[in-house]
Enzyme design. Sequence first.
Site, short mmCIF file in Angstrom:
data_model
loop_
_atom_site.label_atom_id
_atom_site.label_comp_id
_atom_site.label_asym_id
_atom_site.label_seq_id
_atom_site.Cartn_x
_atom_site.Cartn_y
_atom_site.Cartn_z
N ASN A 99 10.18 12.22 -5.88
CA ASN A 99 8.80 11.96 -5.47
C ASN A 99 8.57 10.64 -4.73
O ASN A 99 7.53 10.46 -4.10
CB ASN A 99 7.95 12.03 -6.77
CG ASN A 99 6.59 11.43 -6.65
OD1 ASN A 99 5.69 12.05 -6.08
ND2 ASN A 99 6.40 10.22 -7.16
N SER A 152 4.14 16.99 1.54
CA SER A 152 2.73 16.64 1.77
C SER A 152 2.11 17.69 2.68
O SER A 152 2.82 18.31 3.49
CB SER A 152 2.65 15.27 2.46
OG SER A 152 1.33 15.04 2.92
N TYR A 167 5.34 9.53 9.13
CA TYR A 167 5.11 10.15 7.82
C TYR A 167 5.05 11.67 7.96
O TYR A 167 5.70 12.41 7.22
CB TYR A 167 3.81 9.61 7.23
CG TYR A 167 3.49 10.12 5.84
CD1 TYR A 167 4.02 9.49 4.72
CD2 TYR A 167 2.65 11.21 5.65
CE1 TYR A 167 3.72 9.95 3.44
CE2 TYR A 167 2.35 11.67 4.37
CZ TYR A 167 2.88 11.04 3.26
OH TYR A 167 2.58 11.49 2.00
N LYS A 171 7.61 14.42 6.23
CA LYS A 171 7.19 15.40 5.23
C LYS A 171 7.46 16.84 5.68
O LYS A 171 7.74 17.71 4.85
CB LYS A 171 5.72 15.18 4.87
CG LYS A 171 5.47 13.85 4.15
CD LYS A 171 6.24 13.76 2.83
CE LYS A 171 5.88 12.53 2.02
NZ LYS A 171 6.57 12.47 0.71
N THR A 202 -4.51 7.47 -5.27
CA THR A 202 -3.42 6.69 -5.88
C THR A 202 -3.42 5.31 -5.22
O THR A 202 -4.23 5.05 -4.32
CB THR A 202 -2.02 7.32 -5.62
OG1 THR A 202 -1.74 7.23 -4.22
CG2 THR A 202 -1.92 8.75 -6.09
P1 NAP Z 1 2.43 5.27 -4.55
O1 NAP Z 1 1.29 5.09 -5.48
O2 NAP Z 1 2.65 4.27 -3.47
O3 NAP Z 1 3.76 5.43 -5.43
C1 NAP Z 1 5.01 5.59 -4.81
C2 NAP Z 1 6.08 5.03 -5.70
O4 NAP Z 1 7.35 5.18 -5.02
C3 NAP Z 1 5.90 3.54 -5.96
O5 NAP Z 1 6.14 3.24 -7.32
C4 NAP Z 1 6.93 2.91 -5.05
O6 NAP Z 1 7.40 1.65 -5.49
C5 NAP Z 1 8.05 3.95 -5.09
N1 NAP Z 1 8.95 3.76 -3.97
C6 NAP Z 1 8.62 3.47 -2.68
N2 NAP Z 1 9.72 3.32 -1.93
C7 NAP Z 1 10.78 3.49 -2.76
C8 NAP Z 1 12.18 3.45 -2.58
N3 NAP Z 1 12.73 3.16 -1.39
N4 NAP Z 1 12.98 3.70 -3.64
C9 NAP Z 1 12.45 3.97 -4.86
N5 NAP Z 1 11.13 4.01 -5.10
C10 NAP Z 1 10.29 3.78 -4.05
O7 NAP Z 1 2.30 6.67 -3.82
P2 NAP Z 1 1.77 8.09 -4.34
O8 NAP Z 1 0.49 8.34 -3.70
O9 NAP Z 1 1.93 8.21 -5.81
O10 NAP Z 1 2.84 9.02 -3.63
C11 NAP Z 1 3.92 9.65 -4.31
C12 NAP Z 1 4.49 10.71 -3.38
O11 NAP Z 1 3.45 11.63 -3.04
C13 NAP Z 1 5.01 10.15 -2.05
O12 NAP Z 1 6.15 10.84 -1.67
C14 NAP Z 1 3.86 10.43 -1.10
O13 NAP Z 1 4.28 10.51 0.23
C15 NAP Z 1 3.37 11.75 -1.63
N6 NAP Z 1 2.01 12.11 -1.26
C16 NAP Z 1 0.97 11.30 -1.58
C17 NAP Z 1 -0.31 11.68 -1.19
C18 NAP Z 1 -1.53 10.85 -1.51
O14 NAP Z 1 -2.60 11.13 -0.95
N7 NAP Z 1 -1.43 9.84 -2.36
C19 NAP Z 1 -0.52 12.89 -0.48
C20 NAP Z 1 0.57 13.67 -0.19
C21 NAP Z 1 1.84 13.29 -0.59
P3 NAP Z 1 6.69 0.30 -4.90
O15 NAP Z 1 5.22 0.47 -5.02
O16 NAP Z 1 7.21 -0.78 -5.78
O17 NAP Z 1 7.14 0.19 -3.48
#
Ligand code: NAP
Length: 260
Positions: A99, A152, A167, A171, A202
């Site tokens: 994720n 996504s 991005y 995805k 988030t």
């Molecule tokens: P988030 O709150 O930023 O959490 C992402 C987590 O991944 C953070 O703990 C981050 O650590 C960690 N991370 C980032 N780069 C990394 C790396 N190179 N190695 C290991 N860990 C890493 O984001 P989220 O919204 O929960 O998103 C989670 C997933 O859902 C992502 O793949 C995102 O693209 C996808 N997504 C999110 C949304 C949305 O609207 N939020 C929509 C569609 C898809 P740090 O913070 O310490 O960098």
Amino acid sequence: MRELEANVSNRFSLNGKVTVVTGGRQGIGKVVANALAEQGSDIAIIDVADASAVAAELVDRHGVRAVALTCDVTDPEAVGRTIEEAAQQLGTLDLLFNNAGICLHKPALDCTPADFTRVIDVNLNGIFFVAQAFARHLLAAGKSGNIVNTASMSGTIVNIPQGQASYNASKAGVAHLTKSLAVEWAPLGIRVNSISPGYIHTEMTGNVREDWREIWTEMIPFKRMGTPEELAGAVIYLLSDASTYTSGADLIIDGCFTVV
Ligand code: NAP
């Protein structure tokens, strides 16, 4: 006709399973890790930053075993070592919620090679490295297993008004990588599916411009962004024995955004 199997709800149980959750320090990963633990799974959180507080919370709240391991998913050697470390600490591995991801809001014309490469590296290469290391571990252990990747809706549509071509491309790659691995690994007993969230509240979406969030909300037929809790059931379904005939699927969870 064959008799219906009883206890369908038991098929959602994750009792006795060990799940790796990447990007579990915050956001979707943290909430889903809690939901998986609630279903009985032990958890190994892998994140680029220290997630030991989340692991401690999982132990306290759900009475499961949980560990936190620090690793950048873009480093394949570190990923391989960390997957083995997780298996050693928790005895075995069964499931993966793959994720971790980042988003860059920047017009394509302004993206540097480093900008573009970094997003592809974390979101697509990182997903592959973790899935590969996990599948190699299962194979060596003589086990079957099950993976859910976070793609996504941006792999299906182009978000506006912000520019985020890197991005979106990453995805779309995750969704098709998911299908490719599902077919290659079907004979190994490893299922691979993805979820494609829409706009979710988030840390990732918490700091964007307010006027963008207003435009997004207006465009979503549900007229609101989603929550990580609204994704958890889909991940439990896809990781559990409730979905034993499902692989290569992408479940879009977006309040109807991509439907119109
Ligand atoms: P988030 O709150 O930023 O959490 C992402 C987590 O991944 C953070 O703990 C981050 O650590 C960690 N991370 C980032 N780069 C990394 C790396 N190179 N190695 C290991 N860990 C890493 O984001 P989220 O919204 O929960 O998103 C989670 C997933 O859902 C992502 O793949 C995102 O693209 C996808 N997504 C999110 C949304 C949305 O609207 N939020 C929509 C569609 C898809 P740090 O913070 O310490 O960098």
